[in-house]
Write a protein that holds these residues in place. Structure first.
Motif, PDB file in Angstrom:
ATOM      1  N   ASN A  34      51.620  11.236 -44.225  1.00  0.00           N
ATOM      2  CA  ASN A  34      50.624  11.816 -43.335  1.00  0.00           C
ATOM      3  C   ASN A  34      49.311  11.044 -43.538  1.00  0.00           C
ATOM      4  O   ASN A  34      48.501  11.391 -44.381  1.00  0.00           O
ATOM      5  N   LEU A  35      49.134   9.989 -42.758  1.00  0.00           N
ATOM      6  CA  LEU A  35      48.018   9.081 -42.956  1.00  0.00           C
ATOM      7  C   LEU A  35      46.924   9.304 -41.917  1.00  0.00           C
ATOM      8  O   LEU A  35      47.203   9.635 -40.773  1.00  0.00           O
ATOM      9  N   ASN A  36      45.683   9.057 -42.345  1.00  0.00           N
ATOM     10  CA  ASN A  36      44.595   9.113 -41.381  1.00  0.00           C
ATOM     11  C   ASN A  36      44.443   7.739 -40.725  1.00  0.00           C
ATOM     12  O   ASN A  36      45.139   6.787 -41.064  1.00  0.00           O
ATOM     13  N   TYR A  37      43.491   7.627 -39.819  1.00  0.00           N
ATOM     14  CA  TYR A  37      43.309   6.404 -39.042  1.00  0.00           C
ATOM     15  C   TYR A  37      43.034   5.199 -39.944  1.00  0.00           C
ATOM     16  O   TYR A  37      43.624   4.134 -39.770  1.00  0.00           O
ATOM     17  N   LYS A  38      42.146   5.372 -40.909  1.00  0.00           N
ATOM     18  CA  LYS A  38      41.761   4.269 -41.797  1.00  0.00           C
ATOM     19  C   LYS A  38      42.962   3.785 -42.615  1.00  0.00           C
ATOM     20  O   LYS A  38      43.160   2.576 -42.787  1.00  0.00           O
ATOM     21  N   GLU A  39      43.770   4.692 -43.103  1.00  0.00           N
ATOM     22  CA  GLU A  39      44.949   4.331 -43.889  1.00  0.00           C
ATOM     23  C   GLU A  39      45.983   3.594 -43.023  1.00  0.00           C
ATOM     24  O   GLU A  39      46.597   2.626 -43.465  1.00  0.00           O
TER      25      GLU A  39
END
Length: 88
Positions: A34-39
């Motif tokens: 479950n990654l955010n945009y930056k990751e």
């Protein structure tokens, strides 16, 4: 070059496979974590770099493949040329 080509071929093939494994690892992270945009952006950059390395190794494998094939098909000729070179 002909003598060393088989070792170089195997080494490049192993490096290509290692980069393919890294590609799969990154794709699994993108799929399962479950990654955010930056990751995700960091992984995309990492994936690009991995794919570029893989391409270099794959190109090297393709270049060496014909030499390795020639060596296998003409083993006696390669041995005779090696002996001739040794005598010189």
């Amino acid at each position: 070059m002909i003598i060393q080509s088989e070792n170089e071929y195997q080494f490049a093939l192993e490096l290509q496979r290692a980069e393919e494994k890294k590609t799969q690892d990154v794709l699994h992270m993108l799929e399962l974590d479950n990654l955010n945009y930056k990751e995700r952006a960091k992984l995309a950059t990492q994936l690009k770099n991995i794919r570029q390395k893989r391409r270099r190794y794959k190109d090297e494998v393709e270049e060496l493949e014909c030499i390795v094939q020639f060596k296998k098909e003409n083993k006696n000729l390669v041995n005779l040329l090696t002996q001739l070179l040794g005598k010189q």
